[in-house]
Scaffold this active site. Structure first.
Site, PDB file in Angstrom:
ATOM      1  N   GLU A  38      95.216  57.089  53.081  1.00 36.58           N
ATOM      2  CA  GLU A  38      96.077  58.211  52.682  1.00 36.58           C
ATOM      3  C   GLU A  38      97.198  57.669  51.816  1.00 36.58           C
ATOM      4  O   GLU A  38      97.943  56.796  52.245  1.00 36.58           O
ATOM      5  CB  GLU A  38      96.601  58.934  53.928  1.00 36.58           C
TER       6      GLU A  38
ATOM      7  N   CYS B 180     105.524  61.829  51.314  1.00 41.48           N
ATOM      8  CA  CYS B 180     104.396  61.919  50.374  1.00 41.48           C
ATOM      9  C   CYS B 180     104.224  63.355  49.913  1.00 41.48           C
ATOM     10  O   CYS B 180     103.706  63.616  48.846  1.00 41.48           O
ATOM     11  CB  CYS B 180     103.131  61.399  51.035  1.00 41.48           C
TER      12      CYS B 180
HETATM   13  P1  NAD Z   1     103.224  50.578  50.940  1.00 49.37           P
HETATM   14  O1  NAD Z   1     101.882  50.824  50.319  1.00 49.37           O
HETATM   15  O2  NAD Z   1     104.157  49.715  50.215  1.00 49.37           O
HETATM   16  O3  NAD Z   1     103.035  49.936  52.392  1.00 49.37           O
HETATM   17  C1  NAD Z   1     102.257  50.543  53.375  1.00 49.37           C
HETATM   18  C2  NAD Z   1     101.771  49.478  54.349  1.00 49.37           C
HETATM   19  O4  NAD Z   1     100.868  48.603  53.671  1.00 49.37           O
HETATM   20  C3  NAD Z   1     102.886  48.600  54.903  1.00 49.37           C
HETATM   21  O5  NAD Z   1     102.639  48.344  56.268  1.00 49.37           O
HETATM   22  C4  NAD Z   1     102.743  47.334  54.079  1.00 49.37           C
HETATM   23  O6  NAD Z   1     103.237  46.180  54.725  1.00 49.37           O
HETATM   24  C5  NAD Z   1     101.243  47.258  53.938  1.00 49.37           C
HETATM   25  N1  NAD Z   1     100.765  46.409  52.822  1.00 49.37           N
HETATM   26  C6  NAD Z   1     101.438  46.068  51.698  1.00 49.37           C
HETATM   27  N2  NAD Z   1     100.667  45.259  50.927  1.00 49.37           N
HETATM   28  C7  NAD Z   1      99.483  45.108  51.571  1.00 49.37           C
HETATM   29  C8  NAD Z   1      98.290  44.406  51.279  1.00 49.37           C
HETATM   30  N3  NAD Z   1      98.133  43.701  50.149  1.00 49.37           N
HETATM   31  N4  NAD Z   1      97.268  44.457  52.174  1.00 49.37           N
HETATM   32  C9  NAD Z   1      97.384  45.184  53.308  1.00 49.37           C
HETATM   33  N5  NAD Z   1      98.509  45.869  53.646  1.00 49.37           N
HETATM   34  C10 NAD Z   1      99.549  45.836  52.788  1.00 49.37           C
HETATM   35  O7  NAD Z   1     103.847  52.033  51.234  1.00 49.37           O
HETATM   36  P2  NAD Z   1     105.262  52.378  51.874  1.00 49.37           P
HETATM   37  O8  NAD Z   1     106.319  52.073  50.890  1.00 49.37           O
HETATM   38  O9  NAD Z   1     105.375  51.819  53.243  1.00 49.37           O
HETATM   39  O10 NAD Z   1     105.126  53.971  52.030  1.00 49.37           O
HETATM   40  C11 NAD Z   1     105.353  54.867  51.002  1.00 49.37           C
HETATM   41  C12 NAD Z   1     104.053  55.339  50.396  1.00 49.37           C
HETATM   42  O11 NAD Z   1     103.245  55.924  51.399  1.00 49.37           O
HETATM   43  C13 NAD Z   1     104.245  56.418  49.346  1.00 49.37           C
HETATM   44  O12 NAD Z   1     103.386  56.161  48.272  1.00 49.37           O
HETATM   45  C14 NAD Z   1     103.823  57.681  50.083  1.00 49.37           C
HETATM   46  O13 NAD Z   1     103.393  58.732  49.246  1.00 49.37           O
HETATM   47  C15 NAD Z   1     102.740  57.173  50.952  1.00 49.37           C
HETATM   48  N6  NAD Z   1     102.487  58.060  52.086  1.00 49.37           N
HETATM   49  C16 NAD Z   1     101.362  58.819  52.090  1.00 49.37           C
HETATM   50  C17 NAD Z   1     101.130  59.704  53.136  1.00 49.37           C
HETATM   51  C18 NAD Z   1      99.884  60.553  53.174  1.00 49.37           C
HETATM   52  O14 NAD Z   1      99.584  61.117  54.227  1.00 49.37           O
HETATM   53  N7  NAD Z   1      99.149  60.682  52.094  1.00 49.37           N
HETATM   54  C19 NAD Z   1     102.052  59.798  54.172  1.00 49.37           C
HETATM   55  C20 NAD Z   1     103.191  58.997  54.133  1.00 49.37           C
HETATM   56  C21 NAD Z   1     103.395  58.128  53.092  1.00 49.37           C
END
Ligand code: NAD
Length: 525
Positions: free
Chosen positions: A295, A329
């Protein structure tokens, strides 16, 4: 384990009510909780791997974005080895947990809901400090997690029951759902309780075991949640393991391991795509296709036409754009308004926005706290600078001193072209682009004109347009005459199209199937 909850004893699902903080008793309870939690800030917390508490050699501080000198919690900077140990613990717990009855698993989840309900204000208070949620936003986050627990418990019991297969002469056919195996939950910081907890509970109620890797900026609340599962809900050790640390190290090791059966991720498009690709590559020794539930981001729009209730539209835009500093999001980052009412709607939105209080979220009347961290502060400030070039700044935009907290004002930039950067790229902050459309047809085209497809809303009283939008507005969550944030579990199953992800529909009737596989069994009679 304690008493088992029977299907027929669970009352019908209803959403957890939000707390009314205008009631002085509730306000006092929240103040007390904030005070109690304040005295707990700054402690070191271990990783939770199997039955062990793992300290880790290097600690990383999770800080209060509204007061960067205040440490909320200290957590180990986990390594790839820690990640693989946690996966081994999940693997070891799988045979027993996967064969634990559905009813017993449901029982754990219901007890978790009860414990969270009892400690609602305390858990909300942690979010006020750790991610700068206002009281109402923090309360909503924990209410959503309680909803996920209650909803998935009932859905699990539905999956546990007989599934429809047609009769066949001379055979007794049946279909049952079994879990996938040990999996990985990678969560974002913006709904640190609801999303981390919701994905985790869905995975375990269906009989899987997991490693939870939360975002580094919201590690303390994730720790509190896993401790509650273990200490209060009676979850056996190893079913949920908590590994903390950078996604690029810990997350990647978990995604790449041949022992990982599935990855449930919520976060940015960039990281989601990277996980999608890496998880698709079979590793030596891997005997399954990893399932990915991804997501991702959004560039959500509210469309307003000339037949709309313009006051309601303005209120909906402001709530969707600036609630939790625009860091949802589902946040409205584009207001697409038809020409004849554009100036009026813009004026009303500006008027409403001017009344929002930005500041310390421990104060009850604060509407917007700080953005999550310094990189986010810099990134959003960069987009504001771009927006000033691309359009007309009508509100906000002034730079603030990040040393005093990562506060940014609600910012509105008008006369933005549909293909401008601030109309196409996810900013994830309090920045709203106003876009003028010639008419409803053009507004709908503009709304659909990004790579995302998460949420959207239309304010209109024209039935034929509402019907058209129901078909043509291509988003996973579409709303009419209401804001585009605030999806309720069981009411508005949540997930997006296109680059917004795999449309998993969290909080909906299909969600648990993503953590299950169906086994068809037939016996000759
Ligand atoms: P992010 O993608 O930076 O991080 C999300 C998670 O992924 C964190 O736990 C991070 O440590 C991990 N991560 C980072 N690099 C990684 C890698 N190479 N391999 C595996 N894991 C890794 O996102 P964020 O800043 O924590 O959250 C904000 C984002 O989330 C926004 O883009 C928002 O739109 C999205 N979001 C989407 C929904 C939805 O339901 N569609 C809901 C909430 C947030």
């Amino acid at each position: 384990m304690a008493t088992v909850v029977r299907t027929d004893r669970l009352p019908a699902f209803r959403n957890e009510p939000f707390t009314d903080f205008s009631d002085p008793d509730n306000a006092r309870a929240m103040k007390d909780a904030l005070e109690r939690v304040r005295s707990e800030l700054g402690k070191a917390h271990p990783m939770l791997i199997g039955a062990e508490e793992v300290e880790g050699a290097v600690l990383v501080a999770s800080i209060n974005p509204a007061r960067p000198s205040q440490v909320v919690g200290r957590h180990p900077k986990g390594t790839a080895d820690d990640a693989l140990r946690a996966l081994a613990a999940a693997e070891a717990a799988f045979p027993s947990w996967s064969r634990t009855s559905w009813e017993e698993r449901v029982d754990v989840v219901i007890r978790a809901a009860e414990a969270m309900r009892e400690r609602k204000h305390e858990l909300a208070a942690w979010m006020v400090y750790e991610v700068s949620k206002s009281w109402a936003e923090a309360d909503g986050d924990i209410a959503e997690l309680i909803d996920f627990a209650e909803y998935y418990a009932r859905e699990a019991l539905r999956l546990a029951g007989p599934q429809r297969v047609y009769p066949y002469p001379g055979e007794e056919p049946s279909l049952r759902y079994i879990p996938l195996g040990p999996g990985v939950i990678i969560s974002p910081w913006n709904f640190p309780a609801a999303i981390a907890g919701g994905m985790t509970l869905a995975a375990i109620v269906t009989g899987n075991t997991v490693v939870l890797k939360p975002a580094e900026t919201s590690t303390t609340i994730a720790y509190k949640f896993v401790k509650l599962l273990l200490d209060e809900a009676g979850l056996p050790p190893g079913v949920v393991n908590l590994v903390t640390g950078p996604g690029s190290v810990v997350g990647e090791a978990l995604v790449d391991s041949p022992r990982t059966r599935f990855v449930a991720f919520t976060g940015s498009k960039e990281v989601g795509l990277r996980i999608f690709e890496r998880a698709s590559r079979p590793q030596p020794g891997q005997i399954w296709l990893k399932r990915t539930v991804l997501e991702m981001g959004g560039k959500d729009a509210i469309v307003v036409d000339e037949t709309a209730d313009l006051d309601a539209a303005a209120e909906g835009i402001v709530a969707s754009a600036f609630g939790f500093q625009g860091q949802k999001c589902s946040a409205c980052s584009r207001a697409i308004v038809v020409d004849s009412v554009y100036d009026t709607v813009l004026e009303k939105v500006v008027e409403h926005t001017k009344k929002l209080k930005v500041g310390d979220p421990t104060e009850p009347d604060t509407f917007m706290g700080a953005v999550i961290d310094e990189p986010a502060f810099n990134k959003i400030s960069g987009y504001i600078a771009i927006g000033k070039q691309e359009g007309r700044l009508v509100l906000g935009g002034e730079s603030m001193d990040p040393a005093k907290g990562y506060f940014l004002p609600p910012t509105i930039i008008a006369d933005i072209k549909p293909n401008a950067r601030i109309a196409q790229e996810e900013i994830f902050g309090p920045v709203l682009a106003f876009i003028r459309a010639a008419d409803f047809d053009e507004a709908l085209d503009i709304a659909n004109g990004t790579e995302f497809g998460l949420t959207g809303a239309l304010y209109s009283t024209d039935e034929s347009r509402i019907e058209r939008a129901a078909v043509e507005f291509h988003v996973g969550n579409l709303y009419f005459n209401r804001k585009c944030t605030g999806a309720m579990v069981g009411v508005h199953p949540f997930g997006g199209f296109n680059m917004s992800g795999t449309d998993s529909k969290a909080g909906g009737p299909d969600y648990l199937l993503l953590f299950s596989q169906a086994k068809s069994i037939s016996r000759k009679v």
